[in-house]
Design a protein around this motif. Structure first.
Motif, PDB file in Angstrom:
ATOM      1  N   VAL A 226     -15.805   2.103   6.686  1.00 30.83           N
ATOM      2  CA  VAL A 226     -14.836   2.470   7.731  1.00 30.83           C
ATOM      3  C   VAL A 226     -13.410   2.338   7.207  1.00 30.83           C
ATOM      4  CG1 VAL A 226     -13.897   1.812   9.984  1.00 30.83           C
ATOM      5  CG2 VAL A 226     -16.372   1.897   9.637  1.00 30.83           C
ATOM      6  N   LEU A 227     -13.123   1.261   6.477  1.00 33.20           N
ATOM      7  CA  LEU A 227     -11.778   1.051   5.942  1.00 33.20           C
ATOM      8  C   LEU A 227     -11.417   2.110   4.904  1.00 33.20           C
ATOM      9  CD1 LEU A 227     -11.707  -2.844   5.561  1.00 33.20           C
ATOM     10  CD2 LEU A 227     -10.453  -1.458   7.224  1.00 33.20           C
ATOM     11  N   GLU A 228     -12.373   2.483   4.063  1.00 29.92           N
ATOM     12  CA  GLU A 228     -12.101   3.497   3.052  1.00 29.92           C
ATOM     13  C   GLU A 228     -11.837   4.857   3.691  1.00 29.92           C
ATOM     14  OE1 GLU A 228     -15.220   3.409   0.179  1.00 29.92           O
ATOM     15  OE2 GLU A 228     -14.540   1.520  -0.712  1.00 29.92           O
ATOM     16  N   LEU A 229     -12.562   5.153   4.753  1.00 31.12           N
ATOM     17  CA  LEU A 229     -12.306   6.401   5.479  1.00 31.12           C
ATOM     18  C   LEU A 229     -10.942   6.354   6.171  1.00 31.12           C
ATOM     19  CD1 LEU A 229     -15.838   7.021   7.039  1.00 31.12           C
ATOM     20  CD2 LEU A 229     -14.778   8.295   5.159  1.00 31.12           C
ATOM     21  N   ALA A 230     -10.636   5.183   6.775  1.00 31.09           N
ATOM     22  CA  ALA A 230      -9.351   5.043   7.473  1.00 31.09           C
ATOM     23  C   ALA A 230      -8.177   5.119   6.501  1.00 31.09           C
ATOM     24  CB  ALA A 230      -9.321   3.723   8.236  1.00 31.09           C
ATOM     25  N   ALA A 231      -8.378   4.634   5.279  1.00 31.55           N
ATOM     26  CA  ALA A 231      -7.289   4.593   4.301  1.00 31.55           C
ATOM     27  C   ALA A 231      -6.810   5.979   3.888  1.00 31.55           C
ATOM     28  CB  ALA A 231      -7.729   3.814   3.069  1.00 31.55           C
ATOM     29  N   ARG A 232      -7.621   6.983   4.125  1.00 32.20           N
ATOM     30  CA  ARG A 232      -7.206   8.344   3.788  1.00 32.20           C
ATOM     31  C   ARG A 232      -6.100   8.846   4.717  1.00 32.20           C
ATOM     32  NH1 ARG A 232     -13.237  11.039   2.869  1.00 32.20           N
ATOM     33  NH2 ARG A 232     -13.941   9.498   1.319  1.00 32.20           N
ATOM     34  N   ARG A 233      -6.015   8.239   5.898  1.00 36.18           N
ATOM     35  CA  ARG A 233      -5.010   8.675   6.868  1.00 36.18           C
ATOM     36  C   ARG A 233      -4.011   7.574   7.221  1.00 36.18           C
ATOM     37  NH1 ARG A 233      -6.194  13.437   9.416  1.00 36.18           N
ATOM     38  NH2 ARG A 233      -8.256  14.326   9.026  1.00 36.18           N
ATOM     39  N   ILE A 234      -4.403   6.316   7.033  1.00 39.50           N
ATOM     40  CA  ILE A 234      -3.545   5.188   7.439  1.00 39.50           C
ATOM     41  C   ILE A 234      -3.061   4.468   6.183  1.00 39.50           C
ATOM     42  CG2 ILE A 234      -3.390   3.087   8.821  1.00 39.50           C
ATOM     43  CD1 ILE A 234      -5.777   4.134  10.449  1.00 39.50           C
ATOM     44  N   SER A 235      -1.795   4.570   5.901  1.00 40.68           N
ATOM     45  CA  SER A 235      -1.255   4.001   4.664  1.00 40.68           C
ATOM     46  C   SER A 235      -1.334   2.480   4.628  1.00 40.68           C
ATOM     47  CB  SER A 235       0.199   4.446   4.483  1.00 40.68           C
ATOM     48  OG  SER A 235       0.998   4.000   5.579  1.00 40.68           O
ATOM     49  N   ALA A 236      -1.324   1.843   5.811  1.00 42.81           N
ATOM     50  CA  ALA A 236      -1.325   0.377   5.862  1.00 42.81           C
ATOM     51  C   ALA A 236      -2.584  -0.230   5.263  1.00 42.81           C
ATOM     52  CB  ALA A 236      -1.155  -0.104   7.303  1.00 42.81           C
ATOM     53  N   SER A 241      -5.913  -4.610  -1.924  1.00 45.97           N
ATOM     54  CA  SER A 241      -5.783  -6.006  -1.514  1.00 45.97           C
ATOM     55  C   SER A 241      -5.837  -6.155   0.006  1.00 45.97           C
ATOM     56  CB  SER A 241      -4.473  -6.595  -2.053  1.00 45.97           C
ATOM     57  OG  SER A 241      -3.363  -5.858  -1.542  1.00 45.97           O
ATOM     58  N   VAL A 242      -5.303  -5.162   0.715  1.00 47.61           N
ATOM     59  CA  VAL A 242      -5.328  -5.200   2.180  1.00 47.61           C
ATOM     60  C   VAL A 242      -6.753  -5.018   2.680  1.00 47.61           C
ATOM     61  CG1 VAL A 242      -4.591  -4.008   4.278  1.00 47.61           C
ATOM     62  CG2 VAL A 242      -2.955  -4.425   2.437  1.00 47.61           C
ATOM     63  N   ARG A 243      -7.479  -4.079   2.097  1.00 51.86           N
ATOM     64  CA  ARG A 243      -8.862  -3.863   2.513  1.00 51.86           C
ATOM     65  C   ARG A 243      -9.719  -5.097   2.214  1.00 51.86           C
ATOM     66  NH1 ARG A 243      -8.038   0.781  -0.273  1.00 51.86           N
ATOM     67  NH2 ARG A 243      -9.731   0.344  -1.743  1.00 51.86           N
ATOM     68  N   ALA A 244      -9.468  -5.731   1.083  1.00 48.63           N
ATOM     69  CA  ALA A 244     -10.225  -6.943   0.749  1.00 48.63           C
ATOM     70  C   ALA A 244      -9.932  -8.053   1.749  1.00 48.63           C
ATOM     71  CB  ALA A 244      -9.881  -7.396  -0.671  1.00 48.63           C
ATOM     72  N   ALA A 245      -8.668  -8.191   2.140  1.00 45.87           N
ATOM     73  CA  ALA A 245      -8.303  -9.218   3.119  1.00 45.87           C
ATOM     74  C   ALA A 245      -8.937  -8.931   4.473  1.00 45.87           C
ATOM     75  CB  ALA A 245      -6.783  -9.302   3.249  1.00 45.87           C
ATOM     76  N   VAL A 303       2.251  -5.932  -4.961  1.00 41.58           N
ATOM     77  CA  VAL A 303       2.410  -4.801  -5.867  1.00 41.58           C
ATOM     78  C   VAL A 303       1.888  -3.563  -5.161  1.00 41.58           C
ATOM     79  CG1 VAL A 303       1.797  -3.816  -8.089  1.00 41.58           C
ATOM     80  CG2 VAL A 303       2.116  -6.294  -7.869  1.00 41.58           C
ATOM     81  N   GLU A 304       2.719  -2.560  -5.007  1.00 41.69           N
ATOM     82  CA  GLU A 304       2.282  -1.343  -4.343  1.00 41.69           C
ATOM     83  C   GLU A 304       1.293  -0.597  -5.223  1.00 41.69           C
ATOM     84  OE1 GLU A 304       2.813  -0.338  -1.406  1.00 41.69           O
ATOM     85  OE2 GLU A 304       4.268  -1.848  -0.809  1.00 41.69           O
ATOM     86  N   PRO A 305       0.217  -0.086  -4.664  1.00 41.93           N
ATOM     87  CA  PRO A 305      -0.768   0.631  -5.461  1.00 41.93           C
ATOM     88  C   PRO A 305      -0.213   1.961  -5.950  1.00 41.93           C
ATOM     89  CG  PRO A 305      -1.270   0.878  -3.139  1.00 41.93           C
ATOM     90  CD  PRO A 305      -0.125  -0.100  -3.235  1.00 41.93           C
ATOM     91  N   THR A 306      -0.620   2.381  -7.132  1.00 38.64           N
ATOM     92  CA  THR A 306      -0.190   3.665  -7.665  1.00 38.64           C
ATOM     93  C   THR A 306      -1.091   4.791  -7.189  1.00 38.64           C
ATOM     94  OG1 THR A 306      -1.508   3.266  -9.646  1.00 38.64           O
ATOM     95  CG2 THR A 306       0.801   2.600  -9.713  1.00 38.64           C
ATOM     96  N   ALA A 307      -2.355   4.462  -6.891  1.00 39.06           N
ATOM     97  CA  ALA A 307      -3.278   5.491  -6.424  1.00 39.06           C
ATOM     98  C   ALA A 307      -2.981   5.818  -4.967  1.00 39.06           C
ATOM     99  CB  ALA A 307      -4.728   5.012  -6.546  1.00 39.06           C
ATOM    100  N   PRO A 308      -2.964   7.113  -4.611  1.00 40.49           N
ATOM    101  CA  PRO A 308      -2.605   7.487  -3.234  1.00 40.49           C
ATOM    102  C   PRO A 308      -3.664   7.159  -2.215  1.00 40.49           C
ATOM    103  CG  PRO A 308      -3.240   9.426  -4.487  1.00 40.49           C
ATOM    104  CD  PRO A 308      -3.196   8.275  -5.460  1.00 40.49           C
ATOM    105  N   GLU A 309      -4.916   7.011  -2.632  1.00 38.72           N
ATOM    106  CA  GLU A 309      -5.975   6.742  -1.666  1.00 38.72           C
ATOM    107  C   GLU A 309      -7.147   6.105  -2.375  1.00 38.72           C
ATOM    108  OE1 GLU A 309      -8.421  10.892  -1.512  1.00 38.72           O
ATOM    109  OE2 GLU A 309      -6.676  10.727  -0.219  1.00 38.72           O
ATOM    110  N   PRO A 310      -8.057   5.445  -1.642  1.00 39.43           N
ATOM    111  CA  PRO A 310      -9.199   4.774  -2.258  1.00 39.43           C
ATOM    112  C   PRO A 310     -10.222   5.783  -2.753  1.00 39.43           C
ATOM    113  CG  PRO A 310      -9.409   4.725   0.102  1.00 39.43           C
ATOM    114  CD  PRO A 310      -8.070   5.306  -0.182  1.00 39.43           C
TER     115      PRO A 310
END
Length: 318
Positions: A226-236, A241-245, A303-310
């Motif tokens: 669910v988080l990986e799918l959400a990350a495609r649209r939600i930058s937060a 590291s955020v998904r792991a937390a 550290v901001e991720p360089t990859a735009p999405e998971p």
């Protein structure tokens, strides 16, 4: 895609459980016998489905291992044999028209229950070994690591909670009953229950935390999906590291819910009739969950991720 090459003994067990599920569903239709208030084949349906899910999950996990692979393979094989034996006992007792659990009414019934109990312990130990091997096989994604590891740990706890059912109740002890152990707390087994599941609607039921705990190893990875799918649209939630937390918070919430469900059952309270204490505990968990999620998603990663999405690959393709 599912493959017999994942872990052949576990996948063969999964196929057998799929076939048993079909047979048992048919049994509930054509066999009008009941046992402890449910159709006599209902237990076979529930156990076969649960074992099917277990077998496919661990077959997939073991196939990913690069370290301790041989140890994990043997642990999975032992677990497959133990679970197969457990389901054989359940089906034999269904055919004989009696209960498989806690049954000491005859020497045969006692021997079958003892065999089943031994197989359950063996499966738990085998799963423990496989879980230890799992911790030696990290992936590159911290969220996936957290979900699978916490899920395996909570699953072991949930399985161990089943031991709370094997002790004789006070009424059984006082009367010298040949049934020693119970699912229900505060009332005899076999009273009113939820449709299909059969969980008591009038007393505490230890099957609830047992079931919820055992399937954490499937449910927590769903959080990652669910988080990986959400990350495609939600930058937060895009940073790893955020998904792991968030997964860690989900595991903590899951553990808290499991503790409350166990506490509720041990107090002889039905799941659908919580008292003020239970509702207060649930409210505290909900508040803590909301607060922790908000705190995590609002916190800027160091550290901001360089990859735009998971990664877009499914969770199974580690």
């Amino acid at each position: 895609m599912y493959s017999l090459q994942w872990h052949r003994p576990l996948m063969l067990l999964a196929i057998a459980m799929a076939m048993l599920t079909i047979v048992a569903i048919g049994g509930t239709v054509i066999d009008d016998r009941t046992l402890t208030g449910l159709p006599i084949w209902a237990k076979a349906v529930k156990f076969a489905l649960s074992v099917l899910i277990y077998a496919v999950t661990w077959a997939w996990l073991i196939d990913q291992f690069t370290r301790w692979r041989r140890i994990a393979w043997w642990a999975g094989t032992v677990a497959a044999l133990g679970l197969g034996l457990e389901l054989i006992v359940i089906v034999v007792q269904i055919v004989r028209g009696t209960t498989s659990h806690f049954n000491f009414t005859t020497p045969v019934n006692a021997a079958l229950w003892d065999t089943m109990g031994l197989s359950i312990i063996v499966v738990w130990l085998a799963t423990l070994v496989a879980s230890l091997a799992l911790f030696r096989n990290a992936t590159s994604d911290p969220a996936r690591n957290a979900a699978i590891r916490y899920g395996a740990g909570l699953s072991l706890i949930g399985a161990a909670l089943g031991m709370l059912m094997v002790f004789p109740t006070k009424a059984q002890h006082d009367t010298g009953s040949a049934i020693r152990g119970a699912h229900t707390v505060g009332l005899p087994d076999g009273g009113p229950g939820l449709p299909i599941l059969g969980w008591s609607t009038t007393g505490g039921d230890l099957r609830i935390p047992h079931f919820i705990g055992m399937h954490a190893v499937q449910l927590l990875p769903l959080v990652v999906i669910v988080l990986e799918l959400a990350a495609r649209r939600i930058s937060a939630v895009r940073p790893a590291s955020v998904r792991a937390a968030l997964v860690t918070a989900a595991a903590a919430i899951y553990a808290a819910v499991l503790a409350v469900l166990t506490w509720q059952a041990l107090r002889g309270q039905a799941l659908i009739h919580p008292d003020r204490l239970t509702l207060s505990a649930a409210a505290i968990i909900a508040t803590a969950a909301t607060g922790s999620v908000l705190m995590i998603v609002r916190r800027r990663p160091r550290v901001e991720p360089t990859a735009p999405e998971p990664p877009r690959t499914p969770i199974g393709a580690m």
